[in-house]
Design a protein around this motif. Structure first.
Motif, PDB file in Angstrom:
ATOM      1  N   ILE A 272       9.594   4.404  -9.444  1.00 49.92           N
ATOM      2  CA  ILE A 272      10.141   3.400  -8.679  1.00 49.92           C
ATOM      3  C   ILE A 272      11.167   3.524  -7.919  1.00 49.92           C
ATOM      4  N   PHE A 273      12.100   4.693  -8.290  1.00 43.82           N
ATOM      5  CA  PHE A 273      13.268   4.887  -7.755  1.00 43.82           C
ATOM      6  C   PHE A 273      12.828   5.508  -6.317  1.00 43.82           C
ATOM      7  N   GLN A 274      12.033   6.460  -6.416  1.00 46.08           N
ATOM      8  CA  GLN A 274      11.340   7.007  -4.891  1.00 46.08           C
ATOM      9  C   GLN A 274      11.020   5.485  -4.011  1.00 46.08           C
ATOM     10  N   TYR A 275      10.350   4.553  -4.567  1.00 45.82           N
ATOM     11  CA  TYR A 275       9.734   3.430  -4.027  1.00 45.82           C
ATOM     12  C   TYR A 275      11.029   2.532  -3.460  1.00 45.82           C
TER      13      TYR A 275
ATOM     14  N   ASP B 283      -2.389 -11.220 -13.010  1.00 48.14           N
ATOM     15  CA  ASP B 283      -1.911 -10.570 -12.258  1.00 48.14           C
ATOM     16  C   ASP B 283      -2.659  -9.515 -11.562  1.00 48.14           C
ATOM     17  N   GLU B 284      -3.832  -9.199 -11.954  1.00 51.26           N
ATOM     18  CA  GLU B 284      -4.480  -8.220 -11.220  1.00 51.26           C
ATOM     19  C   GLU B 284      -5.239  -8.730 -10.025  1.00 51.26           C
TER      20      GLU B 284
ATOM     21  N   PRO C 248       0.929  -1.356  -0.033  1.00 50.79           N
ATOM     22  CA  PRO C 248       0.169   0.063  -0.050  1.00 50.79           C
ATOM     23  C   PRO C 248       0.847   1.083   0.169  1.00 50.79           C
ATOM     24  N   SER C 249       2.051   1.090   0.571  1.00 50.95           N
ATOM     25  CA  SER C 249       2.891   2.573   0.582  1.00 50.95           C
ATOM     26  C   SER C 249       3.386   2.882  -0.873  1.00 50.95           C
ATOM     27  N   SER C 250       3.499   1.971  -1.811  1.00 50.23           N
ATOM     28  CA  SER C 250       3.755   2.179  -3.086  1.00 50.23           C
ATOM     29  C   SER C 250       2.939   3.392  -3.782  1.00 50.23           C
TER      30      SER C 250
ATOM     31  N   PRO D 181       4.662   3.907 -14.531  1.00 48.32           N
ATOM     32  CA  PRO D 181       3.809   4.236 -13.306  1.00 48.32           C
ATOM     33  C   PRO D 181       3.854   3.220 -12.444  1.00 48.32           C
ATOM     34  N   VAL D 182       4.205   3.369 -10.998  1.00 52.92           N
ATOM     35  CA  VAL D 182       4.666   2.075  -9.946  1.00 52.92           C
ATOM     36  C   VAL D 182       3.323   1.087  -9.968  1.00 52.92           C
ATOM     37  N   ASN D 183       2.191   1.532 -10.430  1.00 52.32           N
ATOM     38  CA  ASN D 183       1.218   0.560 -10.054  1.00 52.32           C
ATOM     39  C   ASN D 183       1.264  -0.439 -11.307  1.00 52.32           C
ATOM     40  N   ASP D 184       2.047  -0.150 -12.504  1.00 51.81           N
ATOM     41  CA  ASP D 184       2.190  -1.209 -13.659  1.00 51.81           C
ATOM     42  C   ASP D 184       3.098  -2.174 -13.503  1.00 51.81           C
ATOM     43  N   ILE D 185       3.974  -2.028 -12.411  1.00 52.21           N
ATOM     44  CA  ILE D 185       5.461  -3.187 -11.893  1.00 52.21           C
ATOM     45  C   ILE D 185       4.604  -4.222 -11.230  1.00 52.21           C
TER      46      ILE D 185
END
Length: 150
Positions: A65-68, A149-150, A57-59, A113-117
């Motif tokens: 992705i580098f911030q993550y 994956d979803e 959830p923190s993502s 986008p982080v949510n695509d990883i």
């Protein structure tokens, strides 16, 4: 004597929680399944850090992705001074970047986008899959794959 036992129990349970948080709370079987689903060749297995942004959830608070990744892997230094032109280094060597196991520039990874990883694998240096043996390790991103994956 009873107080000592309670204190020891509290300390041992706290260390278990800290260890689980450091590893993302994933069990090994789940990570192994993800590794088999996404990785191949030199990218499969090994002793890599594995992060699953879609399960964290923190993502959602991370723009890139580098911030993550920043601060999640001991020794890996992420430079985010320019948000969409980041860099990374580990043990004084430049980190190699891969998208679905194809060598890419860090700015491309930053634009995803982080949510695509689906999976992030961070390989300790040296990484044999990179040109010059990846003296700074490697960061491999895998995009989500369809409905499964979803």
């Amino acid at each position: 004597n009873m107080k000592k036992k309670i204190l020891l129990l509290m300390i041992s349970s706290l260390s278990l929680v800290v260890t689980m948080q450091a590893q993302g709370g994933y069990n090994n079987r789940y990570l192994q399944q993800l590794d088999e689903q996404y990785a191949s060749g030199l990218f499969r297995g090994s002793n890599a850090y594995m992060l699953v942004p879609k399960d964290d959830p923190s993502s959602v608070a991370s723009l890139t992705i580098f911030q993550y990744i920043q601060g999640r892997v001991p020794g890996l230094i992420i430079n985010n001074r320019n948000l969409f032109a980041p860099s990374a280094s580990w043990r004084m060597g430049s980190t190699a970047f891969f998208l679905n196991e194809i060598r890419v520039d860090a700015s491309l990874l930053a634009s995803i986008p982080v949510n695509d990883i689906g999976l992030v694998k961070i390989f300790r240096p040296p990484f044999a899959g990179a040109i010059g043996n990846g003296s700074g390790g490697a960061i491999a991103l895998y995009l989500l794959r369809g409905e499964g994956d979803e």
